[in-house]
Scaffold this motif. Sequence first.
Motif, PDB file in Angstrom:
ATOM      1  N   ALA A 120       0.837  -1.201   0.000  1.00  0.00           N
ATOM      2  CA  ALA A 120       0.000   0.000   0.000  1.00  0.00           C
ATOM      3  C   ALA A 120       0.871   1.250   0.000  1.00  0.00           C
ATOM      4  CB  ALA A 120      -0.936   0.001   1.212  1.00  0.00           C
ATOM      5  N   VAL A 121       1.952   1.222   0.779  1.00  0.00           N
ATOM      6  CA  VAL A 121       2.891   2.349   0.796  1.00  0.00           C
ATOM      7  C   VAL A 121       3.565   2.482  -0.564  1.00  0.00           C
ATOM      8  CG1 VAL A 121       5.023   3.241   1.805  1.00  0.00           C
ATOM      9  CG2 VAL A 121       3.278   2.227   3.286  1.00  0.00           C
ATOM     10  N   TYR A 122       4.004   1.352  -1.122  1.00  0.00           N
ATOM     11  CA  TYR A 122       4.703   1.365  -2.407  1.00  0.00           C
ATOM     12  C   TYR A 122       3.831   1.948  -3.519  1.00  0.00           C
ATOM     13  CZ  TYR A 122       6.841  -0.352  -6.717  1.00  0.00           C
ATOM     14  OH  TYR A 122       7.372  -0.441  -7.977  1.00  0.00           O
ATOM     15  N   ILE A 123       2.597   1.451  -3.642  1.00  0.00           N
ATOM     16  CA  ILE A 123       1.709   1.945  -4.703  1.00  0.00           C
ATOM     17  C   ILE A 123       1.383   3.415  -4.497  1.00  0.00           C
ATOM     18  CG2 ILE A 123      -0.615   1.763  -5.676  1.00  0.00           C
ATOM     19  CD1 ILE A 123      -0.500  -1.224  -5.290  1.00  0.00           C
ATOM     20  N   SER A 124       1.087   3.787  -3.266  1.00  0.00           N
ATOM     21  CA  SER A 124       0.737   5.183  -2.988  1.00  0.00           C
ATOM     22  C   SER A 124       1.883   6.115  -3.332  1.00  0.00           C
ATOM     23  CB  SER A 124       0.350   5.344  -1.515  1.00  0.00           C
ATOM     24  OG  SER A 124      -0.812   4.609  -1.210  1.00  0.00           O
ATOM     25  N   GLU A 125       3.096   5.728  -2.986  1.00  0.00           N
ATOM     26  CA  GLU A 125       4.257   6.579  -3.267  1.00  0.00           C
ATOM     27  C   GLU A 125       4.569   6.617  -4.761  1.00  0.00           C
ATOM     28  OE1 GLU A 125       6.651   6.137   0.995  1.00  0.00           O
ATOM     29  OE2 GLU A 125       7.469   5.217  -0.812  1.00  0.00           O
ATOM     30  N   LEU A 126       4.612   5.435  -5.390  1.00  0.00           N
ATOM     31  CA  LEU A 126       4.988   5.376  -6.800  1.00  0.00           C
ATOM     32  C   LEU A 126       3.978   6.086  -7.689  1.00  0.00           C
ATOM     33  CD1 LEU A 126       6.834   4.174  -9.059  1.00  0.00           C
ATOM     34  CD2 LEU A 126       5.258   2.223  -9.100  1.00  0.00           C
ATOM     35  N   ARG A 127       2.700   5.837  -7.439  1.00  0.00           N
ATOM     36  CA  ARG A 127       1.654   6.349  -8.320  1.00  0.00           C
ATOM     37  C   ARG A 127       1.237   7.778  -8.015  1.00  0.00           C
ATOM     38  NH1 ARG A 127       2.147   3.659 -12.843  1.00  0.00           N
ATOM     39  NH2 ARG A 127       2.020   1.396 -12.567  1.00  0.00           N
ATOM     40  N   SER A 128       1.834   8.396  -7.010  1.00  0.00           N
ATOM     41  CA  SER A 128       1.487   9.789  -6.699  1.00  0.00           C
ATOM     42  C   SER A 128       2.551  10.768  -7.159  1.00  0.00           C
ATOM     43  CB  SER A 128       1.267   9.949  -5.190  1.00  0.00           C
ATOM     44  OG  SER A 128       2.457   9.681  -4.474  1.00  0.00           O
ATOM     45  N   GLU A 181       2.582   8.447   8.852  1.00  0.00           N
ATOM     46  CA  GLU A 181       3.903   9.048   8.729  1.00  0.00           C
ATOM     47  C   GLU A 181       4.857   8.210   7.882  1.00  0.00           C
ATOM     48  OE1 GLU A 181       6.622   8.056  12.335  1.00  0.00           O
ATOM     49  OE2 GLU A 181       4.605   8.338  13.173  1.00  0.00           O
ATOM     50  N   HIS A 182       4.519   6.950   7.623  1.00  0.00           N
ATOM     51  CA  HIS A 182       5.403   6.079   6.855  1.00  0.00           C
ATOM     52  C   HIS A 182       5.233   6.250   5.349  1.00  0.00           C
ATOM     53  CE1 HIS A 182       6.545   4.141  10.580  1.00  0.00           C
ATOM     54  NE2 HIS A 182       5.272   3.927  10.858  1.00  0.00           N
ATOM     55  N   PHE A 183       4.274   7.060   4.926  1.00  0.00           N
ATOM     56  CA  PHE A 183       4.053   7.323   3.507  1.00  0.00           C
ATOM     57  C   PHE A 183       4.830   8.577   3.099  1.00  0.00           C
ATOM     58  CE2 PHE A 183       0.494   4.741   4.679  1.00  0.00           C
ATOM     59  CZ  PHE A 183       0.044   4.105   3.530  1.00  0.00           C
ATOM     60  N   ARG A 184       5.627   8.464   2.043  1.00  0.00           N
ATOM     61  CA  ARG A 184       6.291   9.637   1.459  1.00  0.00           C
ATOM     62  C   ARG A 184       5.530   9.961   0.174  1.00  0.00           C
ATOM     63  NH1 ARG A 184      12.466   7.460   1.598  1.00  0.00           N
ATOM     64  NH2 ARG A 184      11.383   5.815   0.442  1.00  0.00           N
ATOM     65  N   ILE A 185       4.562  10.846   0.309  1.00  0.00           N
ATOM     66  CA  ILE A 185       3.607  11.039  -0.769  1.00  0.00           C
ATOM     67  C   ILE A 185       3.383  12.517  -1.000  1.00  0.00           C
ATOM     68  CG2 ILE A 185       1.633  10.947   0.826  1.00  0.00           C
ATOM     69  CD1 ILE A 185       0.110   9.394  -1.383  1.00  0.00           C
ATOM     70  N   ARG A 186       3.049  12.853  -2.231  1.00  0.00           N
ATOM     71  CA  ARG A 186       2.805  14.250  -2.602  1.00  0.00           C
ATOM     72  C   ARG A 186       1.357  14.414  -3.036  1.00  0.00           C
ATOM     73  NH1 ARG A 186       6.284  17.996  -6.852  1.00  0.00           N
ATOM     74  NH2 ARG A 186       4.704  19.620  -7.142  1.00  0.00           N
ATOM     75  N   ASP A 187       0.724  15.430  -2.532  1.00  0.00           N
ATOM     76  CA  ASP A 187      -0.664  15.724  -2.863  1.00  0.00           C
ATOM     77  C   ASP A 187      -0.765  16.024  -4.364  1.00  0.00           C
ATOM     78  OD1 ASP A 187      -3.220  16.784  -3.202  1.00  0.00           O
ATOM     79  OD2 ASP A 187      -3.193  17.871  -1.306  1.00  0.00           O
ATOM     80  N   PRO A 188      -1.554  15.267  -5.111  1.00  0.00           N
ATOM     81  CA  PRO A 188      -1.643  15.490  -6.563  1.00  0.00           C
ATOM     82  C   PRO A 188      -2.328  16.796  -6.938  1.00  0.00           C
ATOM     83  CG  PRO A 188      -3.284  13.904  -5.865  1.00  0.00           C
ATOM     84  CD  PRO A 188      -2.405  14.158  -4.672  1.00  0.00           C
ATOM     85  N   HIS A 189      -2.972  17.457  -5.967  1.00  0.00           N
ATOM     86  CA  HIS A 189      -3.627  18.729  -6.260  1.00  0.00           C
ATOM     87  C   HIS A 189      -2.647  19.896  -6.290  1.00  0.00           C
ATOM     88  CE1 HIS A 189      -6.817  16.089  -4.654  1.00  0.00           C
ATOM     89  NE2 HIS A 189      -7.590  16.714  -5.522  1.00  0.00           N
ATOM     90  N   GLU A 190      -1.423  19.655  -5.810  1.00  0.00           N
ATOM     91  CA  GLU A 190      -0.416  20.714  -5.849  1.00  0.00           C
ATOM     92  C   GLU A 190       0.014  20.973  -7.290  1.00  0.00           C
ATOM     93  OE1 GLU A 190       2.789  19.506  -3.376  1.00  0.00           O
ATOM     94  OE2 GLU A 190       1.631  19.585  -1.512  1.00  0.00           O
ATOM     95  N   PRO A 191       0.369  22.200  -7.628  1.00  0.00           N
ATOM     96  CA  PRO A 191       0.787  22.513  -9.001  1.00  0.00           C
ATOM     97  C   PRO A 191       2.022  21.717  -9.416  1.00  0.00           C
ATOM     98  CG  PRO A 191       0.362  24.509  -7.733  1.00  0.00           C
ATOM     99  CD  PRO A 191       0.351  23.380  -6.753  1.00  0.00           C
ATOM    100  N   VAL A 192       2.087  21.349 -10.685  1.00  0.00           N
ATOM    101  CA  VAL A 192       3.239  20.639 -11.229  1.00  0.00           C
ATOM    102  C   VAL A 192       3.748  21.393 -12.447  1.00  0.00           C
ATOM    103  CG1 VAL A 192       2.440  18.385 -10.427  1.00  0.00           C
ATOM    104  CG2 VAL A 192       1.812  19.171 -12.725  1.00  0.00           C
TER     105      VAL A 192
END
Length: 571
Positions: A519-527, A555-566
């Motif tokens: 779950a951590v892997y998919i969330s991090e990779l796909r975000s 806290e174990h997820f290193r993830i970026r909010d997809p709503h932030e500008p790219v």
Amino acid sequence: MPDNLPDVPASGSPAVTAATEVYAIHGADPEVLAYAMAKYSRSALTLRESLKEISAQRAEQFLNTFYFQYGHRSIADLAHVAFAVERLSLLAAIALVDEPRWDGQERSTRYQDFRKSGYYTPRLDDSAKAELYRSTITHLFDSYQAVGEGMLQELKQHTPRPSTMDEAAYTRTLRARAFDMARYLLPLATNTSLGQITNARTLEQQIARLLGSEYGEIRELGERLREAASGSAWNPTGDTREVKVAPTLVKYTAPSNFAAQSKLALTEAARSLMGDAPIAAMPAESPNVELIVTPPGERLSLEIDLATSLLYPHTHYRYAQLREAVRSLPEQRILELVSLGTVHRGRHDELPRAFAAANGLRFDILMDVGGFRDMHRHRRCVQLLQDYTSAHGFDTPDFPGQPPVSGSAVAAVFAEGMESAMHAYARLGGATVPDTVATASAEGSKLQAHSAAAVPVPEFRANGSLGMTWGKPLASPADGLDFPTDPKPTTVAANPDAAYVLPLATRCRSLFAMDFAQAVYISELRSTPAGHWSYRNVAWQMFQAVQRQYPGLAEHFRIRDPHEPVDLLQR
């Protein structure tokens, strides 16, 4: 004695071993190599020595004895075969790669123009339907091209070219972004190509599963895969030696009667259980992802989860909605549902995948088919897929931080393409289901577009006009296109081939079961910002679902909010 072998020790003395040796092997036929490796358990010979003494005939004799008579299927894990599978539909490609132990690569709809790829045409029962099918696919490809070109111009107006970037790189980068949006119009009939590398055990299971499909194209694909595995391999070096693939290991493959019989029984059981209940809407705070949580201390929780998981692929209902219905049954009835998953099981049939999905973190995911195909590639999880349907509506390619299709000059083109596809699906005999959400009116289900971003959302009126509202995903059907409904939730299309006209924007439902690490892997990779908005949004909602249920683990997820500008010029 070869140099790499240790001297024979004196009686009673331990062997004096040489240093560990590692060497790669190339050029051995897959079955011969599998036999040679299997001999490690029955011989002291090195692999070099085994390969020198083995002939293809001896390998076949060995495999016939140990693989088929004694069921040593792990031997087939050692025979890896590479295949090229070219000019198959996106629908067939999804079925082909739906193996937990699969490795391969497919043409990308994000980076390649699919206008010239062609499309698959099923055998339709009359000329009127054949013409409707052809005209619908042609319209979708024309719309795909128009939306792609139109959104490229919108992106160029939105994102000026930096002086440090040459025109070719600038256009190429933004064209990929345009493909991200245009691909929503590609029908499932669109041809693609892929390469796969599988072991012979997976190949055998894959062929058996494909041969039992309700789709003619997929059954033919199973036959061609078996023929390719039984014949000679293409040799890019021009070597005249004939290389056999895996003829012994696949020669007894047959359609999976177990899967077909189970599907009929479970489909009828699901229909009996749910009746004409409407499909409940997803949670308002998480419209694409729902984390399934077992009530604390629930009696028969494993039995309920097993029964629900068995029924889930044969319905279009939310997992939680289906589980609640199963939970209300008497214990004996729940156990009878579980038994439906094994009653037709043959001697060599593995348990259905649903038996592995009743544990860990389980995410019920509703998303566009195009984005699902990216999520589908994850192998360290168990996936249960529901059939294609128009019941869940479709997504609109409106992404945060860039021009939305629904507010562009090609908005009407997109709307007309989707409208033509959905009407054609119904007229070709596609599956119909109850109202798509619990609050739907008695008049029947309405087609609804969805948008995950706070951008203009298209509403398709009954008269064919396109209206816009500003906001987040709609919670219930707006005034839209009427489609015929069935009083019972039919899960198998009267004509399954109608699904070929459904575009990648069409929503599909699937269950992903996994451990916390995955779950951590998919969330991090796909975000990550370079990813497609569709699965970035799903990955973010997966994280949020875990965060709500298990706040101490967030806290174990290193993830970026997809709503932030790219930066649209970074890929």
